[in-house]
Design an enzyme around this catalytic site. Sequence first.
Site, short mmCIF file in Angstrom:
data_model
loop_
_atom_site.label_atom_id
_atom_site.label_comp_id
_atom_site.label_asym_id
_atom_site.label_seq_id
_atom_site.Cartn_x
_atom_site.Cartn_y
_atom_site.Cartn_z
N ARG A 52 31.65 7.66 -69.74
CA ARG A 52 32.69 6.75 -70.18
C ARG A 52 34.01 7.31 -69.94
O ARG A 52 34.06 8.62 -69.17
CB ARG A 52 32.76 6.55 -71.90
CG ARG A 52 33.16 5.51 -72.57
CD ARG A 52 32.42 4.38 -72.23
NE ARG A 52 32.85 3.03 -73.07
CZ ARG A 52 33.91 2.29 -72.89
NH1 ARG A 52 34.92 2.59 -71.91
NH2 ARG A 52 33.93 1.29 -73.60
N LYS A 53 35.18 6.68 -70.34
CA LYS A 53 36.61 7.31 -70.10
C LYS A 53 36.77 8.69 -70.65
O LYS A 53 35.96 8.94 -71.58
CB LYS A 53 37.70 6.34 -70.29
CG LYS A 53 37.89 6.15 -71.89
CD LYS A 53 38.83 5.23 -72.37
CE LYS A 53 40.14 5.58 -72.06
NZ LYS A 53 41.23 4.88 -72.55
N CYS A 57 44.94 0.63 -77.02
CA CYS A 57 45.92 1.20 -76.01
C CYS A 57 47.14 1.80 -76.52
O CYS A 57 47.78 2.47 -75.90
CB CYS A 57 45.82 0.48 -74.73
SG CYS A 57 44.43 -0.11 -74.12
N GLY A 58 47.84 0.70 -77.50
CA GLY A 58 48.99 1.01 -77.81
C GLY A 58 49.00 1.94 -79.05
O GLY A 58 50.16 2.14 -79.91
N ARG A 107 46.94 1.60 -61.30
CA ARG A 107 47.22 2.70 -62.08
C ARG A 107 47.49 4.03 -61.20
O ARG A 107 46.45 4.62 -60.71
CB ARG A 107 46.37 2.62 -63.34
CG ARG A 107 46.55 3.90 -64.26
CD ARG A 107 45.34 4.02 -65.27
NE ARG A 107 45.60 2.93 -66.23
CZ ARG A 107 44.49 2.55 -67.26
NH1 ARG A 107 43.48 3.34 -67.02
NH2 ARG A 107 44.57 1.41 -68.22
N GLY A 132 47.44 -5.03 -78.13
CA GLY A 132 46.71 -6.40 -78.15
C GLY A 132 45.71 -6.77 -78.69
O GLY A 132 45.05 -7.77 -78.91
FE1 SRM Z 1 43.75 1.36 -72.38
C1 SRM Z 1 41.11 -0.28 -71.53
C2 SRM Z 1 45.76 -0.46 -70.73
C3 SRM Z 1 46.26 3.80 -72.88
C4 SRM Z 1 41.79 2.74 -74.85
N1 SRM Z 1 43.40 -0.17 -71.31
C5 SRM Z 1 42.25 -0.70 -70.81
C6 SRM Z 1 42.44 -1.67 -69.77
C7 SRM Z 1 42.18 -1.02 -68.61
C8 SRM Z 1 41.54 -2.83 -69.96
C9 SRM Z 1 41.85 -3.95 -68.69
O1 SRM Z 1 40.91 -3.63 -67.77
O2 SRM Z 1 42.36 -4.77 -68.68
C10 SRM Z 1 44.08 -2.02 -69.73
C11 SRM Z 1 44.75 -2.52 -68.48
C12 SRM Z 1 45.74 -3.58 -68.99
C13 SRM Z 1 46.74 -3.72 -68.05
O3 SRM Z 1 46.81 -4.41 -66.87
O4 SRM Z 1 47.86 -2.84 -68.21
C14 SRM Z 1 44.58 -0.85 -70.58
N2 SRM Z 1 45.44 1.62 -71.83
C15 SRM Z 1 46.42 0.83 -70.92
C16 SRM Z 1 47.75 1.06 -71.01
C17 SRM Z 1 48.53 0.69 -69.67
C18 SRM Z 1 48.61 0.72 -72.28
C19 SRM Z 1 49.92 0.74 -72.02
O5 SRM Z 1 50.40 -0.43 -71.89
O6 SRM Z 1 50.36 1.80 -72.14
C20 SRM Z 1 47.27 2.58 -71.14
C21 SRM Z 1 47.48 3.37 -69.70
C22 SRM Z 1 47.14 4.83 -69.98
C23 SRM Z 1 47.12 5.65 -68.63
O7 SRM Z 1 48.23 5.53 -68.07
O8 SRM Z 1 45.92 5.92 -68.27
C24 SRM Z 1 46.47 2.77 -71.97
N3 SRM Z 1 43.71 2.70 -73.62
C25 SRM Z 1 44.93 3.85 -73.75
C26 SRM Z 1 44.84 4.61 -74.87
C27 SRM Z 1 45.98 5.60 -75.68
C28 SRM Z 1 45.95 6.97 -75.06
O9 SRM Z 1 45.17 7.30 -74.18
O10 SRM Z 1 46.70 7.61 -75.63
C29 SRM Z 1 43.72 4.45 -75.55
C30 SRM Z 1 43.19 5.06 -76.80
C31 SRM Z 1 42.70 6.34 -76.65
C32 SRM Z 1 41.24 6.70 -76.26
O11 SRM Z 1 41.08 6.08 -75.12
O12 SRM Z 1 40.59 7.17 -76.66
C33 SRM Z 1 42.88 3.41 -74.70
N4 SRM Z 1 41.62 1.31 -73.13
C34 SRM Z 1 41.05 1.59 -74.17
C35 SRM Z 1 39.80 1.26 -74.42
C36 SRM Z 1 38.99 1.75 -75.51
C37 SRM Z 1 38.09 2.88 -75.08
C38 SRM Z 1 36.81 2.94 -75.77
O13 SRM Z 1 36.43 4.08 -75.87
O14 SRM Z 1 36.21 2.06 -76.34
C39 SRM Z 1 39.71 0.42 -73.34
C40 SRM Z 1 38.19 -0.44 -72.95
C41 SRM Z 1 37.26 0.01 -72.13
O15 SRM Z 1 37.56 1.47 -71.95
O16 SRM Z 1 36.23 -0.42 -72.33
C42 SRM Z 1 40.99 0.29 -72.48
FE1 SF4 Z 2 43.69 -4.48 -75.53
FE2 SF4 Z 2 44.40 -2.21 -74.28
FE3 SF4 Z 2 44.54 -4.79 -73.15
FE4 SF4 Z 2 46.22 -3.87 -74.99
S1 SF4 Z 2 46.13 -3.01 -73.06
S2 SF4 Z 2 45.30 -5.85 -75.13
S3 SF4 Z 2 44.82 -2.79 -76.32
S4 SF4 Z 2 42.67 -3.72 -73.55
#
Ligand code: SRM
Ligand code: SF4
Length: 543
Positions: free
Chosen positions: A183-184, A470-471, A69, A465
């Site tokens: 956290r993030k 994240c979506g 990333r 998903g």
């Molecule tokens: Fe996300 C975790 C993908 C935007 C909330 N997110 C993950 C992980 C890293 C989980 C993992 O290790 O597999 C996903 C990686 C999957 C992969 O292989 O791609 C993942 N998040 C994404 C992306 C790629 C979705 C997308 O297809 O666009 C986005 C990457 C953004 C970036 O460039 O950094 C992405 N994630 C978001 C957003 C949207 C936003 O920021 O506008 C959110 C909700 C907003 C927020 O964070 O408040 C989001 N992601 C999460 C969470 C829940 C956070 C929490 O506080 O519980 C997780 C799980 C965690 O952190 O424990 C997570």
């Molecule tokens: Fe769940 Fe984020 Fe993975 Fe999508 S990319 S399946 S919302 S953790």
Amino acid sequence: MTSVITNQAASQNKFEKFKAEKDGLAVKDELEYFAQIGWEAMDVTDREHRLKWLGVFFRPVTPGKFMMRMRMPSGILTSQKMRVLAEIVQRYGEDGNADITTRQNLQLRGIRIEDIPSIFQRLKAAGMTSVQSGMDNVRNITASPVAGLDADELIDVRDLVQQVQDMITNKGEGNPEFTNLPRKFNIAIEGGRDNSIHAEINDIAFIPAYRDVAAEAEVAHYNANGSVNPSETAAATEAQRQLGFNVIVGGFFSAKRCEAAIPLNAWVPPEDVVDLCRAILEVYRDHGLRANRQKARLMWLIDEWGLDKFRAEVEKQLGRPLLPAATKDEMDWEKRDHIGVYRQKQPGLNYVGLHVPVGRLFAPDMFELARLAEVYGNGELRLTVEQNVIIPNVPDSRLEPLLQEPLLQKFSIQPTPLVRSLVSCTGAQFCNFALIETKNRALALIKELEQELELARPIRVHWTGCPNSCGQPQVADIGLMGTKARKDGKAVDGVDIFMGGKVGKDAHLGSCVMKGIPCEDLKPVLRDLMIEHFGARNVSSNG
Ligand code: SRM
Ligand code: SF4
């Protein structure tokens, strides 16, 4: 300076334990060693957690093929950078691709651990970094994708975004001051009028707002003298209004809870943005809740303390008082998606927004985008939070030939209305949290619906998903969140349906309206929702 963790309960949490044992960033010095021993022999915590501090994600779904990333401040990159990234994923053939993310960013796939040291060297040489893009770090900092191009923008925030990133990451080298947050953490800086960044879902967002200097002078004068001197008021109105930002805090989505950001009651001039980000991050780092990762995002601290105490602690950390928020902000437009051809503020130049279905790019697409940006623009490319790409700075005379380029058949400037607004997270293809497959399913289903419906306007459908969101299903007209549903006594792929999300001005979050719809039964449900709530009509009912 390393972080000070004041919360005693920290020791109870296994993530806090491994962070305390060894900072995530420490693996930077071990990359050559990891490359030599291979992913199977690596310490599990280094492999599955600490590498994320460098933006390298182990993918249990595709063991041995890592995801990387990047950081793309304001979603901006150059053709040279895009080419370097294309060369990296090209090496991995069918395994390699890149996704544009919902934070205006790129994620590369298929990466082998043995290649990481050389990839890092190439990224550095090209002026790119992936540092601190995962785990308990600040994510990519988002901004209007047309910053500096948009005739109606109020503040060109590109420099500010870069400065904030440089402060947090030590110019991309990694900064242990901010590698152990509870956290993030998400930051967004908007300089335009249409809230293109989804300000409301960030831990900190800066929103353009005018401070009314004249009114403040009047109040100050009144407080001092008990009366208003008209000549002094007139003098004060000379300076009129000062442009800066109102600040909102605490927005986030998680499986447990989703909240829109709330006003901090603070206005800052642009030159104070970096300092305020630093102060808030320090307060969060040193006092944020660490016992339970489900309750560790910034809003939980604000809840615990109350906004007044939080604001006071931020002021203390900042070392100066904050001005109160301006009475109104300037986010007064509906949100644009930037797809199509638009005039820039620079005479004779245009930006061209290309629709990239569900954000998925392959190496040939990336090379082609780089070439188009160079041949028709000035070599720059921009990414959007809707997972699309913009080629800016295209002169009027170069527009027509650009629009004839074969890549624009695939990445259209006039996509069909449902495909146009489709956003999807990664889903089960690569993400082990996923409860369902998303990107391919989302695209196939929306194309089928387009065959069956006539649409009065685009309908923004977001797929995610799992409940991590994240979506961003809560910002969508119709949001679909993966779940396991029951059908004929069996567990099957399903979705919970969200509606009511509003973006742009007066943004607010949607909520869950239906639960556990099996994916195989989803099409008629969506069709009915689109007809009932968004003015769509069955194609067959036209005549
Ligand atoms: Fe996300 C975790 C993908 C935007 C909330 N997110 C993950 C992980 C890293 C989980 C993992 O290790 O597999 C996903 C990686 C999957 C992969 O292989 O791609 C993942 N998040 C994404 C992306 C790629 C979705 C997308 O297809 O666009 C986005 C990457 C953004 C970036 O460039 O950094 C992405 N994630 C978001 C957003 C949207 C936003 O920021 O506008 C959110 C909700 C907003 C927020 O964070 O408040 C989001 N992601 C999460 C969470 C829940 C956070 C929490 O506080 O519980 C997780 C799980 C965690 O952190 O424990 C997570
Ligand atoms: Fe769940 Fe984020 Fe993975 Fe999508 S990319 S399946 S919302 S953790």
